[in-house]
Design a protein around this motif. Structure first.
Motif, PDB file in Angstrom:
ATOM      1  N   TYR A  41       1.670  -8.434   5.263  1.00 21.14           N
ATOM      2  CA  TYR A  41       1.139  -7.786   4.170  1.00 21.14           C
ATOM      3  C   TYR A  41      -0.077  -7.197   4.815  1.00 21.14           C
ATOM      4  CZ  TYR A  41       0.152  -7.102  -0.674  1.00 21.14           C
ATOM      5  OH  TYR A  41      -0.335  -6.270  -1.849  1.00 21.14           O
ATOM      6  N   PRO A  42       0.155  -6.299   5.849  1.00 20.65           N
ATOM      7  CA  PRO A  42      -1.234  -5.724   6.372  1.00 20.65           C
ATOM      8  C   PRO A  42      -1.728  -4.667   5.505  1.00 20.65           C
ATOM      9  CG  PRO A  42       0.680  -4.764   7.340  1.00 20.65           C
ATOM     10  CD  PRO A  42       1.079  -5.924   6.564  1.00 20.65           C
ATOM     11  N   PRO A  43      -3.200  -4.496   5.393  1.00 21.08           N
ATOM     12  CA  PRO A  43      -4.229  -5.041   6.450  1.00 21.08           C
ATOM     13  C   PRO A  43      -4.668  -6.220   5.677  1.00 21.08           C
ATOM     14  CG  PRO A  43      -5.177  -3.097   5.329  1.00 21.08           C
ATOM     15  CD  PRO A  43      -3.601  -3.073   4.984  1.00 21.08           C
ATOM     16  N   PRO A 188      -0.551  -1.280   1.840  1.00 19.38           N
ATOM     17  CA  PRO A 188       0.051  -1.891   2.968  1.00 19.38           C
ATOM     18  C   PRO A 188       1.519  -1.426   3.268  1.00 19.38           C
ATOM     19  CG  PRO A 188      -0.539  -3.814   1.262  1.00 19.38           C
ATOM     20  CD  PRO A 188      -0.816  -2.352   0.779  1.00 19.38           C
ATOM     21  N   SER A 189       2.111  -0.689   2.226  1.00 18.37           N
ATOM     22  CA  SER A 189       3.471   0.187   2.653  1.00 18.37           C
ATOM     23  C   SER A 189       3.023   1.578   3.452  1.00 18.37           C
ATOM     24  CB  SER A 189       3.974   0.760   1.192  1.00 18.37           C
ATOM     25  OG  SER A 189       4.252  -0.417   0.461  1.00 18.37           O
ATOM     26  N   LEU A 190       2.006   2.140   3.088  1.00 14.14           N
ATOM     27  CA  LEU A 190       1.664   3.348   4.143  1.00 14.14           C
ATOM     28  C   LEU A 190       1.165   2.754   5.418  1.00 14.14           C
ATOM     29  CD1 LEU A 190      -0.878   5.102   1.305  1.00 14.14           C
ATOM     30  CD2 LEU A 190       1.459   5.856   2.016  1.00 14.14           C
ATOM     31  N   TYR A 191       0.530   1.589   5.296  1.00 13.76           N
ATOM     32  CA  TYR A 191       0.144   1.049   6.839  1.00 13.76           C
ATOM     33  C   TYR A 191       1.490   0.836   7.609  1.00 13.76           C
ATOM     34  CZ  TYR A 191      -2.611  -2.012  10.100  1.00 13.76           C
ATOM     35  OH  TYR A 191      -2.967  -2.568  10.937  1.00 13.76           O
ATOM     36  N   LEU A 198       8.025   5.281  10.028  1.00 15.33           N
ATOM     37  CA  LEU A 198       9.067   5.664   8.970  1.00 15.33           C
ATOM     38  C   LEU A 198       8.743   6.974   8.201  1.00 15.33           C
ATOM     39  CD1 LEU A 198       9.840   2.138   7.531  1.00 15.33           C
ATOM     40  CD2 LEU A 198      10.907   3.297   9.084  1.00 15.33           C
ATOM     41  N   SER A 199       9.015   8.139   8.685  1.00 16.62           N
ATOM     42  CA  SER A 199       8.354   9.260   8.226  1.00 16.62           C
ATOM     43  C   SER A 199       9.181  10.019   7.211  1.00 16.62           C
ATOM     44  CB  SER A 199       8.211  10.383   9.365  1.00 16.62           C
ATOM     45  OG  SER A 199       9.536  10.717   9.790  1.00 16.62           O
ATOM     46  N   ASN A 200      10.250   9.588   6.702  1.00 19.82           N
ATOM     47  CA  ASN A 200      11.012  10.297   5.726  1.00 19.82           C
ATOM     48  C   ASN A 200      10.859   9.480   4.343  1.00 19.82           C
ATOM     49  OD1 ASN A 200      12.293   7.575   6.420  1.00 19.82           O
ATOM     50  ND2 ASN A 200      14.517   8.353   6.160  1.00 19.82           N
ATOM     51  N   ASP A 254      -6.128   7.332   6.759  1.00 20.01           N
ATOM     52  CA  ASP A 254      -5.263   8.302   7.090  1.00 20.01           C
ATOM     53  C   ASP A 254      -4.073   8.374   6.272  1.00 20.01           C
ATOM     54  OD1 ASP A 254      -4.025  10.345   8.576  1.00 20.01           O
ATOM     55  OD2 ASP A 254      -3.472   8.889  10.217  1.00 20.01           O
ATOM     56  N   SER A 255      -3.989   8.443   4.985  1.00 20.50           N
ATOM     57  CA  SER A 255      -2.726   8.532   4.190  1.00 20.50           C
ATOM     58  C   SER A 255      -2.420   9.943   4.089  1.00 20.50           C
ATOM     59  CB  SER A 255      -3.026   7.838   2.748  1.00 20.50           C
ATOM     60  OG  SER A 255      -3.966   8.476   2.057  1.00 20.50           O
ATOM     61  N   LYS A 256      -1.389  10.366   3.777  1.00 26.22           N
ATOM     62  CA  LYS A 256      -0.729  11.677   3.405  1.00 26.22           C
ATOM     63  C   LYS A 256      -0.558  11.973   2.074  1.00 26.22           C
ATOM     64  CE  LYS A 256       1.489  11.420   8.023  1.00 26.22           C
ATOM     65  NZ  LYS A 256       2.868  11.817   8.867  1.00 26.22           N
ATOM     66  N   ALA A 257      -1.592  11.629   1.373  1.00 29.59           N
ATOM     67  CA  ALA A 257      -1.626  12.032  -0.124  1.00 29.59           C
ATOM     68  C   ALA A 257      -1.652  13.778  -0.056  1.00 29.59           C
ATOM     69  CB  ALA A 257      -2.654  11.327  -0.854  1.00 29.59           C
ATOM     70  N   PRO A 258      -0.860  14.434  -1.121  1.00 36.87           N
ATOM     71  CA  PRO A 258      -1.075  15.558  -1.121  1.00 36.87           C
ATOM     72  C   PRO A 258      -2.220  16.227  -1.799  1.00 36.87           C
ATOM     73  CG  PRO A 258       0.522  14.755  -2.617  1.00 36.87           C
ATOM     74  CD  PRO A 258      -0.080  13.602  -1.845  1.00 36.87           C
TER      75      PRO A 258
END
Length: 558
Positions: A41-43, A188-191, A198-200, A254-258
Motif C-alpha cells: 500500500y505505497p507510499p 497508491p494505485s497511481l504509485y 501499467l500505462s494502459n 507526478d500524476s497524469k490528471a488531465p
C-alpha cells in the motif's frame, strides 16, 4: 459481512484474554505493541526491497512510540490477514484502517492521520462510466476485506465483485484485459501503476467520499487507541507529523490528471486550494519556530513534570499561531463568495458551450458532473474556513491571559439564568425533563460575568450531548456551601456517563470523545482555565450508564 464480524468477535472474546499480559512485558521493560500493516500500500505502508516495513504510516508509528515511551513490532502482511489477525488477537492495533459505521461497532478509532480518495480505474480502451451506480452487472476488482469491498457488498450488490489480496494484483489483472474496472485507493494505485509500468489504465471516476485512515483496535483495547491518539496530537503540535508527511507524500505529484482543459474559472478554484495549502505550510512553520523557542526556555525548568511542561508551552504558543491564522482565514472568507459569484456568472457561458459541444469537459470530467459538483466544493471550502475560524477562536480562548481582567460582583443566579436562556433550544431538543433550581439567598462571586457565562454554557451543552434520549433528565442548580464560604453551581445529567480512567483527562487540551462530531477538545480546557483565574475549582463525578455531575466551586463574595 455481519456473520464474519460476529465470528471474529466471538473468537476475540473467548481467545483474546491470554494476550493482554504478554503485551505488557515484564516489570521494568518497555511495553511492546504489535501492529499489522499492508505490505502493498505505497507510499503509506509497504515492504521495501529488503523486506523491511516502510512508508508514511510506518514512520509515524515509530515516531509515536518514541514520544510515548513504548516499543512497536510491525508485521507486514496482506490486508485480509492483518484485519483477521486483529480480531484473532495476533495483533494489538492496525495503523491504517479506514473508518466506517459498521466497523465502529467492534473497533475503536484514533483521530485520522490520513485521508485517502478512492477511484474507479479502467483500461483506456475499456468501458467508461461517470457514477459508481453504473457498475451494476459489470465485473469490478477490489482488495479483499478492504473498506471498498464492504462498500460494494452493501451499496452496489448487483456488481460482480472480484476480490484479490493486494492493490498490485487488482491493477495487474485489470491491465491484462480481464474484468471491467478496479475500485482502489487513488494515490497508491497511481504509485503502483507507475512502478509496474501499467500505462494502459487510468482513473475515470471518484465513486465514494474520501476515507479517513487512523489507528484502530478492538473496543477492549481502547487504552491503546488513547496512547496513539495522544502521541499523534504531540507529533501534530510539534510539526513532526508534517515532516514525515512531506517526506513520503509531499513530493508525489507526478500524476497524469488531465488538467489541461481547465478554463479560467476552474483555475480560480485551484488557486484557492493552493492558498489553503500555503496557509497550512505557514502554520506549520510558525508552529515549529514557537516549539523551538519554548524548548530553549524549558531547559531552565527541568525539575518540573514533563507533562506539565508540555501543557504550559502549548498554552503560550497557540495564541501567536491563532493570531497568524486569523488573517489568511479572513482573506478566504472574503474571497470565497467572490469565487462563488464568478462561477455563477460563468454558468450561462458554460451551458451554451455544453449545448454546442455535447462532449464538453472540464477537469477531464463531463461538464454536467462538474456543474453539479462545483457548488458542493465551494460550500465545503466555506464550511472548512468557518471551522478554521472556530478552532482559532477556541485556541485564543484557551491561551488568553486572565489576570488583567476587571472583576466585578456577579450574581450567580442571574448568570445561570442568562446562560440557560441562551441554550434553551439545545436543552429542549435534548430532554423533556429539565429542572433549574436557584438558591433564594442569591450567591454572589467576584469575577467576569461573560467568562462565567461561557463556562456554564459549555457545561450545559456537554450535558445535552451526553443525553441518549429526551426521557433522560438534566438539572442545573446553585447553592451556598454549609460553611458559607463558597458559591456552588452544579450541572447534573442522566446521560451515558464517563469511564473512571477518563475523568482526570477531561480538562486536558485536545482530549475529546466527540472528535468524529467535530469536537476539538478545547471547551473544557478553556473552562478550567477561566475557573482557575476566578480562584475556583471544577470537578466531575460520573457513573457509566447513569450520568455525570459537573460542579463548580467559587469563593463566596460577601
Amino acid at each position: 459481512m455481519k456473520p464474519f464480524f460476529s465470528a471474529l468477535l466471538f473468537f476475540c472474546l473467548f481467545i483474546q484474554p491470554g494476550w493482554t499480559a504478554d503485551s505488557q512485558g515484564s516489570k521494568g521493560q518497555k511495553r511492546i505493541i504489535n501492529i499489522a500493516a499492508d505490505y502493498n500500500y505505497p507510499p503509506y505502508e509497504f515492504s521495501d526491497e529488503a523486506g523491511n516495513p516502510a512508508g508514511y504510516h510506518v514512520e509515524l508509528s515509530y515516531a509515536i512510540a518514541e514520544v510515548m515511551g513504548f516499543d512497536v513490532n510491525i508485521t507486514m502482511t496482506d490486508w485480509e490477514s492483518a484485519y483477521a489477525g486483529l480480531f484473532a488477537g495476533e495483533y494489538d492495533i492496525l495503523q491504517g484502517i479506514a473508518y466506517s459505521e459498521e466497523r465502529s461497532k467492534y473497533i475503536k478509532y484514533s483521530s485520522p492521520h490520513s485521508i485517502v480518495n478512492q477511484s474507479l480505474f479502467a483500461r483506456k480502451d475499456g468501458p467508461k462510466i461517470n457514477d459508481i451506480n453504473e457498475v451494476n452487472n459489470h465485473s469490478i476488482i477490489v482488495q479483499r476485506a478492504s473498506i471498498m469491498h464492504e462498500y460494494l457488498q452493501q451499496f452496489v450488490p448487483k456488481a460482480v465483485i472480484v476480490p484479490v489480496p493486494t492493490h498490485s494484483d487488482a491493477l495487474r489483472l485489470l491491465a491484462s484485459g480481464k474484468h471491467d474496472f478496479a475500485l482502489t485507493a487513488n494515490l497508491p494505485s497511481l504509485y503502483l501503476s507507475k512502478e509496474l509500468g501499467l500505462s494502459n489504465i487510468e482513473p475515470i471516476a471518484a465513486p465514494v467520499a474520501a476515507q479517513r485512515l487512523g489507528y484502530g483496535a478492538l473496543t477492549h483495547n481502547e487504552d491503546l487507541v488513547a496512547l496513539f491518539s495522544e502521541g499523534l496530537a504531540i507529533l501534530k503540535n510539534t510539526g513532526r507529523q508534517q515532516e514525515i508527511y512531506d517526506k513520503w507524500l509531499g513530493t508525489i505529484g507526478d500524476s497524469k490528471a488531465p488538467w489541461k482543459k481547465l478554463g479560467l474559472y476552474a483555475l480560480y478554484t485551484i488557486l484557492v486550494l493552493l492558498l489553503i495549502l500555503g496557509i497550512i505550510m505557514v502554520w506549520n512553520t510558525l508552529l515549529r519556530k514557537e516549539v523551538e523557542k519554548r524548548s530553549r526556555q524549558l531547559k531552565a525548568h527541568q525539575e518540573q513534570l514533563i507533562q506539565a511542561d508540555k501543557m504550559a508551552s502549548l498554552g503560550v504558543l497557540v495564541s501567536g499561531v491563532a493570531h497568524e491564522i486569523n488573517n489568511p482565514t479572513g482573506l478566504l472568507m472574503l474571497n470565497l463568495p467572490i469565487l462563488q459569484s464568478a462561477w455563477e456568472d460563468a454558468l450561462p457561458i458554460l451551458e451554451q458551450e455544453a449545448v454546442n459541444n455535447p462532449h464538453f469537459q472540464l477537469a477531464g470530467l463531463p461538464y454536467q458532473r462538474i456543474r453539479d459538483e462545483i457548488p458542493f466544493l465551494l460550500d465545503e471550502m466555506q464550511h472548512s474556513t468557518d471551522r478554521i475560524r472556530n478552532i482559532v477562536n477556541d485556541l485564543k480562548d484557551f491561551a488568553r491571559e486572565q489576570p488583567d481582567e476587571k472583576h466585578q460582583t456577579v450574581d450567580l443566579n442571574d448568570t445561570v439564568t442568562m446562560a440557560v436562556r441562551l441554550v434553551d433550544k439545545s436543552i429542549r431538543d435534548a430532554t423533556d425533563h429539565f429542572r433549574l433550581t436557584l438558591d433564594p439567598n442569591k450567591p454572589c462571586i467576584l469575577g467576569n460575568p461573560q467568562r462565567i457565562e461561557q463556562v456554564i454554557i459549555n457545561l450545559i451543552l456537554n450535558a445535552c450531548d451526553a443525553l441518549e434520549n429526551k426521557n433522560c433528565a438534566l438539572a442545573v442548580s446553585t447553592f451556598i456551601s454549609l460553611d458559607k464560604e463558597n458559591a456552588i453551581m452544579a450541572v447534573e445529567d442522566q446521560g451515558c456517563g464517563i469511564q473512571a480512567e477518563n475523568l482526570p483527562r477531561l480538562t486536558d487540551p485536545f482530549y475529546t470523545t466527540k472528535r468524529e462530531m467535530g469536537g476539538t477538545g478545547l471547551g473544557l480546557s478553556v473552562s478550567a482555565t477561566i475557573i482557575k483565574a476566578h480562584k475556583g475549582r471544577l470537578c466531575f463525578d460520573s457513573t457509566p450508564g447513569q450520568g455525570t455531575t459537573a460542579t463548580i466551586t467559587f469563593p463566596l463574595h460577601q
